[in-house]
Enzyme design. Structure first.
Site, PDB file in Angstrom:
ATOM      1  CG  ASP A  63     -56.586  -9.857  20.337  1.00 53.69           C
ATOM      2  OD1 ASP A  63     -55.990 -10.681  20.928  1.00 53.69           O
ATOM      3  OD2 ASP A  63     -58.071  -9.928  20.387  1.00 53.69           O
ATOM      4  CG  ASN A  68     -55.175 -14.548  22.485  1.00 52.12           C
ATOM      5  OD1 ASN A  68     -55.763 -13.287  22.452  1.00 52.12           O
ATOM      6  ND2 ASN A  68     -55.348 -14.954  23.711  1.00 52.12           N
ATOM      7  CG  ASP A  87     -52.213 -10.719  22.951  1.00 54.17           C
ATOM      8  OD1 ASP A  87     -51.327 -10.367  22.230  1.00 54.17           O
ATOM      9  OD2 ASP A  87     -53.447 -11.227  22.421  1.00 54.17           O
ATOM     10  CG  ASP A 138     -47.314   1.522  34.501  1.00 51.27           C
ATOM     11  OD1 ASP A 138     -46.718   1.998  35.649  1.00 51.27           O
ATOM     12  OD2 ASP A 138     -47.577   2.158  33.664  1.00 51.27           O
ATOM     13  CG  ASP A 189     -49.337   3.941  39.159  1.00 48.67           C
ATOM     14  OD1 ASP A 189     -49.856   4.389  37.969  1.00 48.67           O
ATOM     15  OD2 ASP A 189     -50.230   3.760  39.889  1.00 48.67           O
ATOM     16  CD  GLU A 200     -49.035   8.687  37.523  1.00 52.24           C
ATOM     17  OE1 GLU A 200     -50.039   9.058  37.052  1.00 52.24           O
ATOM     18  OE2 GLU A 200     -49.002   7.783  38.341  1.00 52.24           O
ATOM     19  CG  HIS A 220     -52.613   5.386  31.219  1.00 51.18           C
ATOM     20  ND1 HIS A 220     -51.510   6.079  31.109  1.00 51.18           N
ATOM     21  CD2 HIS A 220     -53.328   4.816  32.275  1.00 51.18           C
ATOM     22  CE1 HIS A 220     -51.120   5.754  32.409  1.00 51.18           C
ATOM     23  NE2 HIS A 220     -51.984   5.256  33.215  1.00 51.18           N
ATOM     24  CG  ASP A 221     -53.953   8.300  33.782  1.00 52.86           C
ATOM     25  OD1 ASP A 221     -54.708   7.141  33.926  1.00 52.86           O
ATOM     26  OD2 ASP A 221     -52.963   8.427  34.488  1.00 52.86           O
TER      27      ASP A 221
HETATM   28  C1  GLC Z   1     -51.776   6.375  37.758  1.00 58.48           C
HETATM   29  C2  GLC Z   1     -52.080   5.711  36.819  1.00 58.48           C
HETATM   30  C3  GLC Z   1     -53.598   5.493  36.516  1.00 58.48           C
HETATM   31  C4  GLC Z   1     -54.069   4.677  37.777  1.00 58.48           C
HETATM   32  C5  GLC Z   1     -53.645   5.192  38.927  1.00 58.48           C
HETATM   33  C6  GLC Z   1     -53.798   4.192  40.126  1.00 58.48           C
HETATM   34  O1  GLC Z   1     -52.555   7.652  38.110  1.00 58.48           O
HETATM   35  O2  GLC Z   1     -51.530   6.636  35.564  1.00 58.48           O
HETATM   36  O3  GLC Z   1     -54.143   5.108  35.286  1.00 58.48           O
HETATM   37  O4  GLC Z   1     -55.597   4.515  37.824  1.00 58.48           O
HETATM   38  O5  GLC Z   1     -52.247   5.597  38.896  1.00 58.48           O
HETATM   39  O6  GLC Z   1     -52.943   3.167  39.923  1.00 58.48           O
END
Ligand code: GLC
Length: 505
Positions: free
Chosen positions: A23, A25, A31, A100, A196, A255, A315-316
């Site tokens: 971060d 700021n 960011d 992404d 995605d 993905e 992140h999932d």
């Molecule tokens: C993908 C992303 C996830 C998001 C989902 C909807 O699975 O990795 O984090 O919630 O798509 O966009």
């Protein structure tokens, strides 16, 4: 001549979740300038590319994966000019930038959706999937996949939360507008994209009901034969690939949503994607036979045509160390890190994986993630793996001067980048050495992989390229062993749990 070092094939790709990285700021959210300021850390670690989770304008229902403008930077994350700076500074350090792209759906706050829902005869009505009556499709995040819209008396489809309406890729104008987003970011210097849930773009033209199957939640009680993996995806991938191939070394990784390794491999090729994620590792227990099986399965379906990739966390998912380690002991994280970085396939690292970050635990009232809120306590959502990066032992782990959007793991006082950089035996320095070895030995990057028969609890394999041969021995057992392959050691982790030997054939 073929390129002897192609960044996305031979290099290591590092995923950054921008709101949790750094971060600049002091508003509690990471960011883009924060990332730019930490590029030296990433260059020192030795990564070849960063993949940035969404930083576009978003109402944050799904924390950035609900986008209200695909060609802007959310003011909380910076500006387009901050993005340009980030790309320039990354390139100066030979780090590529992968964005992404969330093109399956938009936020319900996106101007396209505002028009689409305004009236049945709006020119953008058909940009989303509207029906007078819903079929049986479900939302991944719980409940029905269709939301009734009072104003126009019809239902729209959303694979994720209702604030994420799915766009209608069958509409040629949508296709054009989406591909323009790709062109926009290529024009601003992006080197590639992570797409995605790309295999959900197209839905069955007749919107037929999915057949039932056994499962716990509504979404899992259906065979997803009509809402994902439709044949129309292939010509679109060919078109996307043409756009990418117009400039050198551009890349796309998809993905693949609820897909087997075989399905993922089917999406890769010279007129398709460069790569599609295989998430098999994230489902495997800490066991050498389980990983060996996952590697063999992937190799079988990938063959020689498709370049594999390996992912332990993102992140999932709960973080690697959270899944495998006991307490603060990193030995298991070392074993799987050594595996990830010595396999035949692109390794993906998730920010902080090199420090062995653990998930934070959250009380119910602290949960932010929509599926976590809905399914608590059976499923607690994905906030745990999205906590701030742990830079140093100062307040808020050096992530921010303000209270962070998600709390910092209390172990930051000893588990942080500064402490690990100073400790030669840390997971950070082990990761760094392994990345350097991968660069130094072509066999580690592109050599053949053959498993060795090793005593129980060990995973051992060779990587061979011409006369160069490396043997990797990973000890999952936690006990000492005296298995000693040929060659001289080129890497031994401080506890001996990961070892690499070099011999010339
Ligand atoms: C993908 C992303 C996830 C998001 C989902 C909807 O699975 O990795 O984090 O919630 O798509 O966009």
């Amino acid at each position: 001549m073929t390129n002897p070092y192609l960044w996305w094939r031979d290099g290591v790709i590092y995923q950054i979740y921008p709101r949790s990285f750094a971060d600049s700021n002091n508003d509690g959210l990471g960011d883009l300038p924060g990332i730019t300021a930490r590029l030296d850390y990433l260059a020192h670690l030795g990564v070849d590319a960063i993949w940035l989770s969404p930083f576009y304008p978003t109402p944050d229902v799904d924390f950035g994966y609900d986008i209200s403008n695909h060609c802007e930077v959310d003011p909380r994350f910076g500006t387009l000019s901050d993005f340009d700076d980030l790309v320039r500074e990354a390139h100066r350090r030979d780090i590529r930038v992968v964005l992404d792209l969330v093109l399956n759906h938009t936020s319900d706050q996106h101007p396209w959706f505002a028009e689409s829902r305004a009236s049945r005869d709006n020119p953008k009505r058909d940009w989303y999937i509207w029906q007078p009556r819903p079929n049986n499709w479900q939302s991944v995040f719980g409940g029905k996949g269709w939301e009734y819209d009072e104003q126009t008396g019809e239902y729209y489809f959303h694979m994720f939360v209702k604030e994420q309406p799915d766009v209608n890729w069958r509409n040629p104008q949508v296709r054009q507008a989406q591909l323009d987003v790709v062109r926009f970011w290529l024009g601003r210097g992006a080197d590639g994209f992570r797409l995605d849930v790309f295999n959900a773009y197209f839905k069955d033209e007749q919107l037929r009901d999915n057949p039932p199957k056994f499962g716990l939640r509504g979404f899992d009680r259906q065979k997803h034969i009509y809402d994902i993996d439709q044949p129309e995806m292939m010509p679109l991938l060919a078109e996307l690939r043409e756009i990418l191939d117009a400039s050198p070394e551009k890349y796309a990784v998809g993905e693949t949503f609820i897909a087997s390794p075989a399905t993922a491999a089917g999406y890769c090729g010279p007129d398709k994607l460069h790569a599609a994620f295989n998430f098999d590792f994230t489902l495997r227990p800490y066991n050498p036979a389980a990983f060996r099986d996952a590697i063999q399965k992937w190799d079988q379906v990938a063959g020689q045509q498709v370049w594999p990739n390996y992912v332990l966390s993102n992140h999932d998912q709960p973080r690697t160390a959270t899944r495998y380690c006991r307490g603060e002991d990193d030995s298991r994280a070392i074993v799987v890190m050594a595996m990830l970085l010595t396999l035949r396939g692109t390794p993906f690292l998730y920010y902080g994986e090199e420090l062995g970050l653990r998930d934070i635990s959250l009380a119910r009232h602290e949960i932010l993630d929509p599926p976590g809120k809905r399914y608590w306590p059976f499923y607690k959502g994905r906030d745990g793996c999205r906590a701030p990066m742990q830079w140093d032992a100062s307040p808020n782990a050096g992530f921010s001067g303000a209270t962070p959007w998600l709390k910092v793991h209390p172990n930051y006082v000893h588990r942080n980048a500064a402490a690990q950089q100073a400790d030669p035996d840390s997971l950070f320095n082990i990761t760094r050495q392994l990345i350097a070895l991968r660069r130094a030995y072509p066999s580690l990057r592109c050599g053949r992989l053959d498993f060795l028969e090793a005593p129980g609890g060990l995973l051992a394999y060779t990587r061979t390229d011409g006369r160069e041969k490396l043997t990797v021995v990973l000890n999952f057992s936690g006990r000492k062993h005296n298995y000693r392959p040929e060659g001289k050691p080129v890497f031994v982790s401080p506890g001996g749990e990961a070892q690499i030997y070099s011999s010339t054939g």
